[in-house]
Design an enzyme around this catalytic site. Structure first.
Site, PDB file in Angstrom:
ATOM      1  N   HIS A 204       0.819  -1.212   0.000  1.00  0.00           N
ATOM      2  CA  HIS A 204       0.000   0.000   0.000  1.00  0.00           C
ATOM      3  C   HIS A 204       0.858   1.269   0.000  1.00  0.00           C
ATOM      4  O   HIS A 204       0.506   2.269   0.641  1.00  0.00           O
ATOM      5  CB  HIS A 204      -0.949   0.019   1.206  1.00  0.00           C
ATOM      6  CG  HIS A 204      -1.986  -1.070   1.171  1.00  0.00           C
ATOM      7  ND1 HIS A 204      -3.158  -0.964   0.457  1.00  0.00           N
ATOM      8  CD2 HIS A 204      -2.008  -2.295   1.752  1.00  0.00           C
ATOM      9  CE1 HIS A 204      -3.875  -2.079   0.608  1.00  0.00           C
ATOM     10  NE2 HIS A 204      -3.186  -2.905   1.382  1.00  0.00           N
TER      11      HIS A 204
ATOM     12  N   ASP B 294      -0.652  -5.232   6.084  1.00  0.00           N
ATOM     13  CA  ASP B 294      -1.636  -6.119   5.441  1.00  0.00           C
ATOM     14  C   ASP B 294      -1.460  -6.146   3.926  1.00  0.00           C
ATOM     15  O   ASP B 294      -0.866  -5.255   3.329  1.00  0.00           O
ATOM     16  CB  ASP B 294      -3.051  -5.660   5.780  1.00  0.00           C
ATOM     17  CG  ASP B 294      -3.370  -4.296   5.181  1.00  0.00           C
ATOM     18  OD1 ASP B 294      -2.492  -3.416   5.227  1.00  0.00           O
ATOM     19  OD2 ASP B 294      -4.484  -4.103   4.658  1.00  0.00           O
ATOM     20  N   GLU B 295      -1.978  -7.176   3.321  1.00  0.00           N
ATOM     21  CA  GLU B 295      -2.164  -7.300   1.869  1.00  0.00           C
ATOM     22  C   GLU B 295      -0.907  -6.952   1.065  1.00  0.00           C
ATOM     23  O   GLU B 295      -0.952  -6.199   0.099  1.00  0.00           O
ATOM     24  CB  GLU B 295      -3.319  -6.410   1.410  1.00  0.00           C
ATOM     25  CG  GLU B 295      -4.668  -6.809   1.981  1.00  0.00           C
ATOM     26  CD  GLU B 295      -5.797  -5.952   1.468  1.00  0.00           C
ATOM     27  OE1 GLU B 295      -6.886  -6.491   1.216  1.00  0.00           O
ATOM     28  OE2 GLU B 295      -5.602  -4.717   1.335  1.00  0.00           O
ATOM     29  N   VAL B 296       0.215  -7.524   1.455  1.00  0.00           N
ATOM     30  CA  VAL B 296       1.447  -7.299   0.697  1.00  0.00           C
ATOM     31  C   VAL B 296       1.445  -8.218  -0.530  1.00  0.00           C
ATOM     32  O   VAL B 296       1.295  -9.432  -0.406  1.00  0.00           O
ATOM     33  CB  VAL B 296       2.685  -7.574   1.564  1.00  0.00           C
ATOM     34  CG1 VAL B 296       3.962  -7.339   0.750  1.00  0.00           C
ATOM     35  CG2 VAL B 296       2.670  -6.689   2.801  1.00  0.00           C
TER      36      VAL B 296
ATOM     37  N   GLU C 246      -2.209  -9.973   9.584  1.00  0.00           N
ATOM     38  CA  GLU C 246      -1.214 -10.696   8.801  1.00  0.00           C
ATOM     39  C   GLU C 246       0.144 -10.706   9.481  1.00  0.00           C
ATOM     40  O   GLU C 246       0.917 -11.666   9.338  1.00  0.00           O
ATOM     41  CB  GLU C 246      -1.068 -10.072   7.407  1.00  0.00           C
ATOM     42  CG  GLU C 246      -2.226 -10.345   6.472  1.00  0.00           C
ATOM     43  CD  GLU C 246      -3.257  -9.244   6.472  1.00  0.00           C
ATOM     44  OE1 GLU C 246      -3.829  -8.968   5.413  1.00  0.00           O
ATOM     45  OE2 GLU C 246      -3.499  -8.649   7.543  1.00  0.00           O
TER      46      GLU C 246
END
Length: 538
Positions: A282, A340-342, A392
């Site tokens: 992000h 998160d969400e890498v 995460e």
């Protein structure tokens, strides 16, 4: 002569009593008058009521006083009296949603006494005491109202409750039941996330969000301030981050003055402001202002850049300087570090990163992310800051300090809460309080289905659940519709986190609360389908 005067007083009092007890009842059946949101823990309301006259009413502060209380007094006087539309008559016999025609007028209330038992704190914190007691009674001709609290934050919550139980009656007069309330929150962390990267939100919009939060006793603004799309935070240390990474370097940025304004507005309402600078993913907007910060993807990868390059040691020097500034600007001791969400595809496509992993015996990309987060946590430790991370980070087995808060946001949240608390970490729940999607009327009711303590665990584990956050991600909202998306659905989560659940009168109380929000300038959407607000001022 003296006996005649006494008889005249008795006669006049009876007439006044009858006059107030015969006020017409124009309220819809699905609407309370004086219903409190969120519901107090212990609440007794009696049939007798007192009348308030704006010209005569005042607040009296005993023991300790400070700017937070004085500003709150000015604010609540305006909310109760000046901002009320008294052209509409509202019933004095339905203050708690019931219909009791035997209500009796017993006197006038001219003073609300505020007893703060300890000196004011300057900033709200994770351990702030929000307990308060509110007593409104009358003994003969002596009428009094009293808020007692150990902290200034309890005074603020008591004033909000008082403002809700006072309702307009005919003419420029207001009524309140004789009442006894003892109230305190179930959870200490009751938050709302807003996202100012996907759509820039003007400062005045954030200010109104804070106002609305205070009306439902939410106490943490989680400010997801930057993301892939834009970097609107104006850093003094790295000005290119916003100059090149924001949508517009003059119009769509938050200066240091803007940030201080938000923090001060929140402070005066007992709301913490916790900034989130999410990384290593992000972060595409970060790379526009700092060369070599991001991973360069191979030519075969769909995009040129990916997450922050965890193998570049100079990146950690930059991050330490940036987070030092952030920690200096935001007074809360917690920083949200994201995690998160890498997207691992870009890392996988980069030969330098592959070689680094082989040399350092890092066998997977989640482990590489853990390597990065561990070094970032060391930075915040050196800054004497505490960290919040998305789940995460815990799932990837990053070594965490015992006071690191893990925020749970994925689907199997009960199992995740059990695991996080089993390892001794404090936690927040957001999984079932996402506001991105809208459903039909009554949408707010589904937010009651979320119980942060419903997982199978010990009492020690459940004490580690600090509360939760409602999340308003910014892809589909800007200043034109964010309030309608948040309210009243976030109100239901606020009641779960304060009171502990719902109650049979919730539909009627939320109908009034939405009208109250509208009267106070918050354009909340209708909660229950067709209805009418008796006294709405927009």
């Amino acid at each position: 002569m003296r006996r005649s005067a006494v008889l005249l007083c008795v006669f006049l009092l009876c007439c006044v009593n009858r006059a107030f007890s015969l006020i017409p009842i124009p309220l819809p059946l699905n609407y309370t008058a004086g219903g409190v949101w969120p519901k107090p823990v212990k609440y007794i309301s009696y049939n007798s009521f007192l009348v308030l006259r704006p010209a005569s009413f005042n607040f009296k502060v005993e023991r300790y006083d400070c700017d937070i209380i004085q500003e709150a007094i000015r604010r609540y006087y305006h909310l109760i009296f000046i901002n009320a539309n008294t052209n509409q008559q509202t019933s004095n016999d339905r203050h708690d949603g019931s219909s009791r025609r035997e209500d009796t007028f017993i006197g006038y209330l001219d003073v609300l006494q505020i007893n703060l038992m300890a000196p004011c704190e300057i900033f709200p914190s994770d351990f702030m005491d929000e307990r308060y007691e509110l007593l409104i009674n009358a003994n003969g001709y002596e009428s009094n109202a009293l808020i007692v609290a150990q902290s200034v934050w309890g005074v603020l919550r008591g004033l909000e409750t008082f403002s809700q139980i006072v309702v307009p009656i005919n003419g420029n007069r207001f009524a309140v039941r004789t009442t006894s309330i003892v109230d305190f929150p179930r959870f200490s962390h009751r938050g709302l996330l807003i996202d100012t990267s996907r759509h820039y939100l003007p400062v005045k919009t954030i200010i109104r969000v804070l106002d609305a939060m205070s009306y439902s006793k939410l106490n943490v603004l989680h400010w997801h301030i930057v993301d892939d799309q834009s970097f609107p935070y104006q850093s003094n240390t790295f000005p290119n981050l916003s100059d090149k990474g924001s949508y517009e370097q003059y119009l769509a940025i938050y200066s240091q003055v803007d940030v201080r304004r938000v923090i001060e507005h929140a402070r005066l309402r007992g709301i913490r402001v916790i900034p989130e600078f999410d990384s290593p993913g992000h972060t595409l907007s970060w790379g526009k202002g700092i060369p070599n910060l991001l991973t360069q993807c191979s030519h075969s990868y769909p995009q040129p850049y990916g997450p922050i390059d965890p193998t570049n040691e100079y990146n950690y020097v930059i991050l330490e300087k940036l987070f030092k500034e952030i920690h200096d600007v935001f007074p809360d001791k917690y920083l949200h570090l994201g995690g998160d969400e890498v997207e691992f595809g870009c890392w996988e496509s980069n030969d330098n990163i592959t070689d680094f992993m082989r040399t350092n015996r890092i066998s997977s990309y989640p482990q590489l992310e853990a390597y990065y987060i561990y070094k970032l946590l060391n930075i915040t430790n050196r800054l004497n800051a505490k960290a919040i991370v998305w789940q995460e980070v815990f799932d990837n087995n990053v070594p965490l300090r015992n006071d690191t808060i893990v925020q749970v946001w994925k689907g199997d949240y009960l199992n995740e809460l059990e695991k996080v608390t089993h390892y001794g970490y404090p936690t927040l729940l957001s999984s079932c309080w996402y506001l991105d999607s809208l459903e039909s009327g009554g949408d707010w009711e589904r937010f009651y289905r979320c119980n942060p303590l419903a997982f199978p665990g010990t009492q020690t584990q459940k004490r580690l659940v600090l509360g939760g956050e409602v999340c308003m991600w910014g892809e589909v909202v800007d200043e034109t519709n964010i309030q309608q998306r948040i309210w009243p659905r976030a109100c239901a989560a606020a009641e779960v986190l304060w009171y502990g659940g719902t109650s049979p009168d919730a539909p009627e109380r939320i109908e009034e609360h939405v009208c109250r929000l509208k009267k106070r300038g918050i354009p909340a959407q209708p909660p229950n389908g067709p209805a009418f607000c008796p006294y709405t001022v927009m």
